[in-house]
Design a protein around this motif. Structure first.
Motif, PDB file in Angstrom:
ATOM      1  N   ILE A 160     -90.914  71.347  39.972  1.00 54.67           N
ATOM      2  CA  ILE A 160     -89.937  70.303  39.669  1.00 54.67           C
ATOM      3  C   ILE A 160     -88.697  70.292  40.566  1.00 54.67           C
ATOM      4  O   ILE A 160     -88.041  69.252  40.685  1.00 54.67           O
ATOM      5  N   GLY A 161     -88.423  71.383  41.258  1.00 60.43           N
ATOM      6  CA  GLY A 161     -87.187  71.457  42.034  1.00 60.43           C
ATOM      7  C   GLY A 161     -86.988  70.314  43.008  1.00 60.43           C
ATOM      8  O   GLY A 161     -85.990  69.599  42.940  1.00 60.43           O
ATOM      9  N   VAL A 162     -87.948  70.132  43.915  1.00 60.40           N
ATOM     10  CA  VAL A 162     -87.783  69.105  44.947  1.00 60.40           C
ATOM     11  C   VAL A 162     -87.715  67.703  44.348  1.00 60.40           C
ATOM     12  O   VAL A 162     -86.793  66.949  44.661  1.00 60.40           O
ATOM     13  N   PRO A 163     -88.654  67.325  43.459  1.00 60.56           N
ATOM     14  CA  PRO A 163     -88.537  65.980  42.882  1.00 60.56           C
ATOM     15  C   PRO A 163     -87.207  65.761  42.170  1.00 60.56           C
ATOM     16  O   PRO A 163     -86.594  64.701  42.300  1.00 60.56           O
ATOM     17  N   LEU A 164     -86.742  66.795  41.463  1.00 58.47           N
ATOM     18  CA  LEU A 164     -85.493  66.653  40.714  1.00 58.47           C
ATOM     19  C   LEU A 164     -84.311  66.474  41.656  1.00 58.47           C
ATOM     20  O   LEU A 164     -83.492  65.570  41.481  1.00 58.47           O
ATOM     21  N   VAL A 165     -84.265  67.305  42.692  1.00 64.20           N
ATOM     22  CA  VAL A 165     -83.153  67.212  43.649  1.00 64.20           C
ATOM     23  C   VAL A 165     -83.172  65.852  44.331  1.00 64.20           C
ATOM     24  O   VAL A 165     -82.145  65.180  44.454  1.00 64.20           O
ATOM     25  N   LEU A 166     -84.366  65.418  44.751  1.00 59.23           N
ATOM     26  CA  LEU A 166     -84.448  64.141  45.451  1.00 59.23           C
ATOM     27  C   LEU A 166     -84.114  62.980  44.518  1.00 59.23           C
ATOM     28  O   LEU A 166     -83.461  62.011  44.919  1.00 59.23           O
TER      29      LEU A 166
END
Lengths: 183, 275, 79
Positions: free
Chosen positions: B137-143
Motif C-alpha cells: 500500500i505504500g506507493v499507491p497511498l503516497v501517490l
C-alpha cells in the motif's frame, strides 16, 4: 480465488499484517522514491525534452523560412526572366521594324539610283546619237558635195575650180535644206 | 476445492498464495523502530519489496537520464524509444486534458506518477523480481496523496476561497438540495478520490500477484506432487498462468495510464471555472 | 472428504468472500455498459475515437473502483 481467504483464515489468527495498513518504512521509502523521481523528471528529463522540442520546432520553422526565402528568390528570378524576355521581345520587334523601314529605304534608294542611271544612260545615248548624226551629216555633206562635183565634172567635162564648186555645193545644199524645211 | 484441500496430506503440500508474501522479512535496518499504528515498525526497514522498488526506480532513472543525454533533432531509434512514452504522457494525458499552459505546470507530477507506477507495476511480471512494487500500500497511498494535494493546490491557487464553495455547493442546484448534494460531493471529492486511487492501483496488482502465484503454484503442485492424471490439469493451469502474465502486463500499463489520467482529470476539474 | 467439508465450512464462514462476489456484480455490469456504449459511439462517430477512448478509461476507472473497494472491505472489516 477461494484458496486465498482460506489461507487468510488460517493465518489471520496468527497475526498476519493487514495489507491496508502501511508499515512505516513502506511510506518512508515510497515517499523518498517519489521525491527522487519527481526531482529527476522535473529538473533533468523534462527540461531536456523541452529543449529538444524547442530546438526541433525551431529547426522546422527555420526550414519553413528557408523554403519561403527560396520560393521568394525563385519568384524574383522568374519576374526578372519574364521582364527580360518581354524586353527582348520588344527589342526584336523594334529591330524587325527598323529592318523593314531600312529595307524600304534601301529599296527606294536603289530604285531612284537605277532611274537616274537609266536616265543618264538614255541621255548619253541621245547625245551620242546626235553627235553621230552630226558627224554623219557633215561627212555626208562633204562626200555628197565631192560626189556631185565629180559627177558634174564628168557630166560637164570640165574642171571647176575649187572656189566655184564649193559655192555651188553650198548653194545646192542650202536649197536642199530649204526644200526639206518647206516639205 | 476439495482437491486442493485434501492435498494437504501429500508429501509436498500445495502452497497457496498468502498475504504474508507482501510482508517479507525486514532484513536491513531493523533498528531503530518507531511506534506506528499500534506496532513497532523499523523506521528505515528494507525488505524484498523495498529492494524491488529501488531496482525499479534505479532502472527508471538510468533509462531516462541516459536516454535523454544526447538528444538529436532527428531521433535515433533508441532515442525515440525514450521520447515516445514521454511524448505520450505529455500530449496524450497532460496537454490533451489541461491544455498546453496548465499542462506544462503539472507535467512533472503527472510524468513522475505515470512512470513510477508503470515501472513498479511491471516488476510484478519480471522474472526474479516477481512482485509489483505497487502491490503494497505504500506507493499507491503516497501517490494518491500527491494527487490529492496536487488537485487541491491547483484548485485553491486558481480560485482562492471559491474552490471549496465550487466543489461543495455546485451552482444550478436549488438550495434545499444542498442538504443531500453537499455531503455526497464532500465524500466523493475529498474522501473517496484518494481512497479509490489507492485501492484501485494496489488491489489490481495485489490480486494479480495472488492469481499468478495461484496458477503457478497449482501447476507445480499438479505436475510434481499430485500424480495420476493431475499433470494434465497442470498444463491447463500453466496456460492460464501465461495468459494471466500477459494480462498483468496489460493491467500494468493500463493502471499507470488510469492513475495518471485520473490525477489529470482531478486537476482539470479543480481548475475548471464552475462545477 | 470430512476434512474438506470442515475447511469448506470455514470458507463459508468468511462473509468477506461473498461480499466481494456481490461487490463485483455491479462494476462488472457497469464496465460492460461503459465499454458497450463507447463501442456504439465509435461506430456512430469514428472520428471521435481518441477522445471516447480516454473517456471510456476514465469511466471504467470510476466504475471498477467499487470492485476494489469490495476486495478491501474484507481486510478492514475483519480487523
Amino acid at each position: 480465488m477461494l484458496t486465498t481467504p482460506l489461507f487468510l483464515a488460517e493465518e489471520g489468527a496468527e497475526g498476519t499484517p493487514n495489507p491496508l495498513l502501511p508499515a512505516f518504512y513502506d511510506i518512508l521509502w515510497s515517499s523518498v522514491i517519489f521525491v527522487v523521481l519527481l526531482l529527476i523528471f522535473w529538473k533533468v528529463v523534462l527540461p531536456r525534452m523541452q529543449a529538444l522540442l524547442d530546438e526541433r520546432s525551431a529547426a522546422i520553422e527555420g526550414g519553413i523560412k528557408k523554403a519561403e526565402e527560396a520560393q521568394a528568390e525563385a519568384a524574383a528570378a522568374l519576374e526578372t526572366y519574364t521582364t527580360q524576355l518581354a524586353e527582348a521581345r520588344a527589342e526584336a520587334a523594334r529591330i524587325k521594324d527598323q529592318a523593314r523601314t531600312d529595307a524600304a529605304k534601301i529599296e527606294a534608294d536603289l530604285k531612284a539610283r537605277a532611274n537616274d542611271e537609266a536616265e543618264r544612260i538614255t541621255a548619253q545615248a541621245h547625245q551620242r546619237i546626235e553627235a553621230e548624226r552630226q558627224a554623219a551629216f557633215s561627212s555626208l555633206r562633204t562626200e555628197v558635195g565631192t560626189l556631185a562635183i565629180d559627177l558634174s565634172e564628168k557630166v560637164v567635162g570640165e574642171s571647176m575650180d575649187d572656189a566655184r564648186s564649193a559655192a555651188i555645193v553650198d548653194r545646192f545644199l542650202a536649197d536642199l535644206e530649204r526644200d526639206g524645211a518647206t516639205r | 476445492m476439495s482437491l486442493l484441500a485434501s492435498a494437504g496430506s501429500e508429501p509436498e503440500p500445495f502452497h497457496p498464495p498468502s498475504i504474508s508474501e507482501f510482508f517479507p522479512q525486514v532484513f536491513l535496518f531493523q533498528e531503530p523502530t518507531i511506534a506506528w499504528l499500534g506496532e513497532e515498525d523499523p523506521i528505515f526497514g528494507i525488505n524484498r519489496i523495498m529492494l524491488v522498488r529501488f531496482i525499479a526506480a534505479a532502472v527508471l532513472i538510468l533509462v531516462f537520464v541516459l536516454g535523454t543525454r544526447r538528444m538529436r533533432i532527428i531521433p535515433t531509434r533508441a532515442q525515440s524509444l525514450v521520447e515516445l512514452p514521454l511524448g505520450f504522457v505529455r500530449d496524450g494525458i497532460a496537454y490533451d486534458l489541461l491544455g498546453e499552459k496548465d499542462g506544462k505546470r503539472f507535467l512533472p507530477i503527472i510524468t513522475t506518477i505515470f512512470f513510477m507506477v508503470l515501472a513498479m507495476n511491471l516488476t510484478g511480471v519480471i522474472p526474479f523480481l516477481n512482485i509489483a512494487g505497487t502491490s503494497v500500500i505504500g506507493v499507491p497511498l503516497v501517490l494518491a496523496l500527491v494527487s490529492y494535494v496536487a488537485f487541491m493546490w491547483a484548485g485553491i491557487k486558481k480560485h482562492p476561497g471559491a474552490f471549496f464553495k465550487n466543489a461543495l455547493f455546485p451552482s444550478g442546484v436549488p438550495w434545499f438540495l444542498y442538504i443531500i448534494v453537499t455531503p455526497i460531493e464532500f465524500v466523493s471529492t475529498f474522501v473517496l478520490r484518494p481512497i479509490t486511487l489507492t485501492l484501485r492501483l494496489m488491489m489490481n496488482l495485489f490480486v494479480g500477484h495472488l492469481l499468478l502465484v495461484l496458477f503457478f503454484a497449482a501447476t507445480h503442485f499438479f505436475m510434481f506432487s499430485a500424480g495420476g492424471l493431475f499433470p494434465l490439469l497442470g498444463v491447463g493451469t500453466l496456460a492460464f498462468g501465461f495468459a494471466f502474465t500477459a494480462f498483468e502486463l496489460l493491467v500494468s500499463v493500463l493502471q499507470a495510464y488510469v492513475f495518471a489520467i485520473l490525477t489529470t482529470v482531478y486537476i482539470q476539474l479543480a481548475l475548471a471555472e464552475e462545477h | 472428504m470430512d476434512n474438506a467439508t470442515t475447511i469448506l465450512a470455514e470458507i463459508n464462514g468468511n462473509i468477506g468472500t461473498v461480499g466481494y462476489g456481490l461487490a463485483a456484480i455491479g462494476p462488472a455490469i457497469g464496465v460492460g455498459i461503459v465499454v458497450g456504449k463507447t463501442i456504439e459511439s465509435v461506430a456512430r462517430q469514428p472520428e471521435l475515437q481518441g477522445r471516447l477512448t480516454v473517456l471510456m478509461f476514465i469511466g471504467i476507472a470510476f466504475t471498477e473502483a467499487l470492485a476494489f473497494i469490495g476486495i478491501a472491505t474484507y481486510f478492514f472489516m475483519t480487523n
